[in-house]
Structures are given as C-alpha cells and as structure tokens.
Write a protein that holds these residues in place. Structure first.
Motif, PDB file in Angstrom:
ATOM      1  N   ASN A 192      30.131 119.251  -2.305  1.00 47.38           N
ATOM      2  CA  ASN A 192      30.474 119.681  -0.958  1.00 47.38           C
ATOM      3  C   ASN A 192      29.763 120.987  -0.605  1.00 47.38           C
ATOM      4  OD1 ASN A 192      31.868 119.670   1.561  1.00 47.38           O
ATOM      5  ND2 ASN A 192      33.368 121.067   0.691  1.00 47.38           N
ATOM      6  N   ILE A 193      29.732 121.927  -1.523  1.00 52.39           N
ATOM      7  CA  ILE A 193      29.048 123.203  -1.280  1.00 52.39           C
ATOM      8  C   ILE A 193      27.561 122.972  -1.036  1.00 52.39           C
ATOM      9  CG2 ILE A 193      28.316 125.367  -2.368  1.00 52.39           C
ATOM     10  CD1 ILE A 193      31.099 125.453  -3.704  1.00 52.39           C
ATOM     11  N   ILE A 194      26.934 122.166  -1.867  1.00 46.40           N
ATOM     12  CA  ILE A 194      25.492 121.919  -1.722  1.00 46.40           C
ATOM     13  C   ILE A 194      25.196 121.231  -0.398  1.00 46.40           C
ATOM     14  CG2 ILE A 194      23.519 120.616  -2.629  1.00 46.40           C
ATOM     15  CD1 ILE A 194      24.671 121.146  -5.449  1.00 46.40           C
ATOM     16  N   THR A 195      25.934 120.174  -0.077  1.00 48.46           N
ATOM     17  CA  THR A 195      25.645 119.455   1.171  1.00 48.46           C
ATOM     18  C   THR A 195      25.955 120.307   2.401  1.00 48.46           C
ATOM     19  OG1 THR A 195      27.799 118.346   1.099  1.00 48.46           O
ATOM     20  CG2 THR A 195      25.902 117.149   0.190  1.00 48.46           C
ATOM     21  N   SER A 196      26.914 121.219   2.287  1.00 46.01           N
ATOM     22  CA  SER A 196      27.229 122.112   3.409  1.00 46.01           C
ATOM     23  C   SER A 196      26.135 123.141   3.639  1.00 46.01           C
ATOM     24  CB  SER A 196      28.546 122.850   3.150  1.00 46.01           C
ATOM     25  OG  SER A 196      29.606 121.939   3.079  1.00 46.01           O
ATOM     26  N   ALA A 197      25.311 123.370   2.632  1.00 40.12           N
ATOM     27  CA  ALA A 197      24.260 124.382   2.721  1.00 40.12           C
ATOM     28  C   ALA A 197      22.911 123.807   3.144  1.00 40.12           C
ATOM     29  CB  ALA A 197      24.112 125.081   1.374  1.00 40.12           C
ATOM     30  N   LEU A 198      22.846 122.497   3.371  1.00 38.33           N
ATOM     31  CA  LEU A 198      21.564 121.855   3.664  1.00 38.33           C
ATOM     32  C   LEU A 198      21.463 121.430   5.118  1.00 38.33           C
ATOM     33  CD1 LEU A 198      21.294 119.554   0.524  1.00 38.33           C
ATOM     34  CD2 LEU A 198      20.133 121.725   0.916  1.00 38.33           C
ATOM     35  N   SER A 199      20.228 121.411   5.609  1.00 36.59           N
ATOM     36  CA  SER A 199      19.971 120.854   6.929  1.00 36.59           C
ATOM     37  C   SER A 199      20.056 119.333   6.827  1.00 36.59           C
ATOM     38  CB  SER A 199      18.580 121.281   7.409  1.00 36.59           C
ATOM     39  OG  SER A 199      17.595 120.721   6.555  1.00 36.59           O
ATOM     40  N   CYS A 200      19.874 118.670   7.929  1.00 33.06           N
ATOM     41  CA  CYS A 200      19.993 117.214   7.979  1.00 33.06           C
ATOM     42  C   CYS A 200      19.009 116.530   7.019  1.00 33.06           C
ATOM     43  CB  CYS A 200      19.765 116.742   9.413  1.00 33.06           C
ATOM     44  SG  CYS A 200      20.223 115.036   9.696  1.00 33.06           S
ATOM     45  N   ASP A 201      17.753 116.981   6.992  1.00 29.63           N
ATOM     46  CA  ASP A 201      16.751 116.375   6.112  1.00 29.63           C
ATOM     47  C   ASP A 201      17.127 116.539   4.642  1.00 29.63           C
ATOM     48  OD1 ASP A 201      15.221 115.583   8.264  1.00 29.63           O
ATOM     49  OD2 ASP A 201      13.937 117.370   8.208  1.00 29.63           O
ATOM     50  N   GLY A 202      17.536 117.741   4.277  1.00 32.61           N
ATOM     51  CA  GLY A 202      17.942 117.992   2.902  1.00 32.61           C
ATOM     52  C   GLY A 202      19.159 117.185   2.516  1.00 32.61           C
ATOM     53  N   PHE A 203      20.098 117.073   3.446  1.00 26.04           N
ATOM     54  CA  PHE A 203      21.311 116.305   3.180  1.00 26.04           C
ATOM     55  C   PHE A 203      20.980 114.860   2.845  1.00 26.04           C
ATOM     56  CE2 PHE A 203      24.501 113.325   4.702  1.00 26.04           C
ATOM     57  CZ  PHE A 203      25.592 113.698   3.936  1.00 26.04           C
ATOM     58  N   PHE A 204      20.123 114.225   3.652  1.00 25.76           N
ATOM     59  CA  PHE A 204      19.811 112.820   3.411  1.00 25.76           C
ATOM     60  C   PHE A 204      18.998 112.632   2.137  1.00 25.76           C
ATOM     61  CE2 PHE A 204      20.846 112.408   7.975  1.00 25.76           C
ATOM     62  CZ  PHE A 204      21.876 111.507   7.809  1.00 25.76           C
ATOM     63  N   TRP A 225      21.097 119.135  -7.377  1.00 21.95           N
ATOM     64  CA  TRP A 225      20.409 120.396  -7.640  1.00 21.95           C
ATOM     65  C   TRP A 225      19.018 120.125  -8.221  1.00 21.95           C
ATOM     66  CZ3 TRP A 225      21.760 125.056  -5.976  1.00 21.95           C
ATOM     67  CH2 TRP A 225      21.127 126.175  -6.510  1.00 21.95           C
ATOM     68  N   ASP A 226      18.939 119.181  -9.170  1.00 23.60           N
ATOM     69  CA  ASP A 226      17.661 118.856  -9.799  1.00 23.60           C
ATOM     70  C   ASP A 226      16.674 118.275  -8.796  1.00 23.60           C
ATOM     71  OD1 ASP A 226      18.693 119.774 -12.192  1.00 23.60           O
ATOM     72  OD2 ASP A 226      19.107 117.773 -13.006  1.00 23.60           O
ATOM     73  N   ILE A 227      17.147 117.431  -7.885  1.00 20.96           N
ATOM     74  CA  ILE A 227      16.267 116.855  -6.866  1.00 20.96           C
ATOM     75  C   ILE A 227      15.736 117.951  -5.946  1.00 20.96           C
ATOM     76  CG2 ILE A 227      16.289 115.462  -4.740  1.00 20.96           C
ATOM     77  CD1 ILE A 227      17.920 113.385  -6.296  1.00 20.96           C
ATOM     78  N   LEU A 228      16.600 118.872  -5.550  1.00 20.34           N
ATOM     79  CA  LEU A 228      16.154 119.978  -4.697  1.00 20.34           C
ATOM     80  C   LEU A 228      15.120 120.850  -5.413  1.00 20.34           C
ATOM     81  CD1 LEU A 228      19.553 120.983  -3.082  1.00 20.34           C
ATOM     82  CD2 LEU A 228      17.597 119.942  -1.913  1.00 20.34           C
ATOM     83  N   GLU A 229      15.330 121.108  -6.698  1.00 16.30           N
ATOM     84  CA  GLU A 229      14.372 121.906  -7.467  1.00 16.30           C
ATOM     85  C   GLU A 229      13.013 121.226  -7.543  1.00 16.30           C
ATOM     86  OE1 GLU A 229      16.131 122.828 -11.327  1.00 16.30           O
ATOM     87  OE2 GLU A 229      16.342 124.909 -10.661  1.00 16.30           O
ATOM     88  N   VAL A 230      13.006 119.951  -7.883  1.00 12.62           N
ATOM     89  CA  VAL A 230      11.741 119.230  -8.009  1.00 12.62           C
ATOM     90  C   VAL A 230      11.046 119.132  -6.650  1.00 12.62           C
ATOM     91  CG1 VAL A 230      10.727 116.961  -8.484  1.00 12.62           C
ATOM     92  CG2 VAL A 230      12.375 117.943 -10.079  1.00 12.62           C
ATOM     93  N   THR A 231      11.810 118.914  -5.596  1.00  9.88           N
ATOM     94  CA  THR A 231      11.235 118.792  -4.257  1.00  9.88           C
ATOM     95  C   THR A 231      10.590 120.088  -3.797  1.00  9.88           C
ATOM     96  OG1 THR A 231      12.899 117.144  -3.660  1.00  9.88           O
ATOM     97  CG2 THR A 231      11.743 118.215  -1.853  1.00  9.88           C
ATOM     98  N   HIS A 232      11.246 121.216  -4.062  1.00  9.46           N
ATOM     99  CA  HIS A 232      10.771 122.485  -3.502  1.00  9.46           C
ATOM    100  C   HIS A 232      10.026 123.373  -4.489  1.00  9.46           C
ATOM    101  CE1 HIS A 232      12.718 121.696   0.286  1.00  9.46           C
ATOM    102  NE2 HIS A 232      13.763 121.283  -0.384  1.00  9.46           N
ATOM    103  N   GLU A 233      10.162 123.114  -5.780  1.00 10.63           N
ATOM    104  CA  GLU A 233       9.437 123.895  -6.776  1.00 10.63           C
ATOM    105  C   GLU A 233       8.422 123.047  -7.522  1.00 10.63           C
ATOM    106  OE1 GLU A 233      12.397 125.507  -9.410  1.00 10.63           O
ATOM    107  OE2 GLU A 233      12.710 127.258  -8.153  1.00 10.63           O
ATOM    108  N   GLY A 234       8.671 121.771  -7.627  1.00 12.01           N
ATOM    109  CA  GLY A 234       7.807 120.890  -8.390  1.00 12.01           C
ATOM    110  C   GLY A 234       8.288 120.785  -9.829  1.00 12.01           C
ATOM    111  N   THR A 235       7.647 119.918 -10.581  1.00 13.05           N
ATOM    112  CA  THR A 235       7.978 119.772 -11.994  1.00 13.05           C
ATOM    113  C   THR A 235       7.346 120.922 -12.764  1.00 13.05           C
ATOM    114  OG1 THR A 235       6.017 118.455 -12.401  1.00 13.05           O
ATOM    115  CG2 THR A 235       8.030 117.243 -11.794  1.00 13.05           C
ATOM    116  N   ASN A 236       7.633 121.011 -14.050  1.00 14.35           N
ATOM    117  CA  ASN A 236       7.039 122.068 -14.876  1.00 14.35           C
ATOM    118  C   ASN A 236       5.521 121.989 -14.884  1.00 14.35           C
ATOM    119  OD1 ASN A 236       9.472 123.252 -15.532  1.00 14.35           O
ATOM    120  ND2 ASN A 236       9.735 122.049 -17.395  1.00 14.35           N
TER     121      ASN A 236
END
Length: 139
Positions: free
Chosen positions: A85-97, A109-120
């Motif tokens: 709930n905290i994570i989805t409340s902090a995201l815009s519509c695109d991030g939420f979906f 959390w892992d999907i957001l990290e990979v999307t915005h930071e990339g893999t190692n």
C-alpha cells in the motif's frame, strides 16, 4: 500560496514521497527513511520478502492456514500488504501499473530498482562509460 514560495512546500511525514518518474535515487532514499520511520517490520518486508507462517505436517512444511495463525503471526504477515500500500501510494499512474500485479512488496521494490537503476551489469557498464568519458576529458 505554496506556488509563490521559492523553495516549495515541504512533504508530509504521514504520506510517502511521490515518485514522478525522475530522480529515482533521491526518492528511493526518502522511501527507505519513510518506511523505517513508520515501522521496522515494513522495511524488513522489502529486505526479506513477505512473512508466510508455516507449519510442519507429515515432515513437510506447508503454509499455515489463516485461522491457525497466532495474532503475532497475522500481524507480521500483514506487513506485506501495508508495504504494498505504501509503495503504490507513492507512485504515479505509470509506476502503479508497472507493479500492480506483483504478489509481494519485495517484488515491487525489485522491479522499480531494475526499471530505474538497471541490473548490476547495466550499473557496471554505466560506471565504466563515465570513467572512460572522464579520462577522455582529461586528455
């Protein structure tokens, strides 16, 4: 009134910081602080994944039915839903979906990290590219 202030208005300590798709590193640190300040168990859900009470039956571990859980187990298991709930409340519509179909807060959390930071590997490649660019500037 807040629009006229040169520095903008501060965020609420009761709401998670909104991620608008830019400056992920800043948002990530603020979210970590927000979750820690809300409850230690919330951040542990991100680090360790959801708590799923289990019971041993016939020498095999199975998920404990909800009606057999103790109050402490139910409370700890609920942290996954609170964190989602905290994570989805902090995201815009695109991030939420992007994360709405995840079964756990850790997965979100892992999907957001990979999307915005990339893999190692991507992080390492970016680092090497910046080092090379810096060396070329020195020449």
């Amino acid at each position: 009134m807040a629009d006229k202030l040169p520095f903008g208005e501060g965020d609420s300590i009761n709401r998670p910081p909104l991620f608008r798709g830019v400056n992920y590193q800043f948002w990530k640190v603020r979210m970590k602080i927000f979750m820690h300040s809300t409850n230690k168990g919330i951040w542990e859900t991100i680090e360790n994944g959801p708590f799923i009470p289990q019971v041993k039956r016939d020498e095999v571990l199975i998920d404990k039915p909800s009606f057999e859980r103790t109050e402490a187990e139910s409370k700890k298991a609920k942290f996954n839903w609170i964190t989602k709930n905290i994570i989805t409340s902090a995201l815009s519509c695109d991030g939420f979906f992007r994360v709405s179909q995840c079964s756990s807060a850790k997965e979100m959390w892992d999907i957001l990290e990979v999307t915005h930071e990339g893999t190692n590997d991507v992080k390492r490649a970016r680092k090497h590219a910046l080092i090379q660019e810096n060396e070329l500037l020195r020449m």
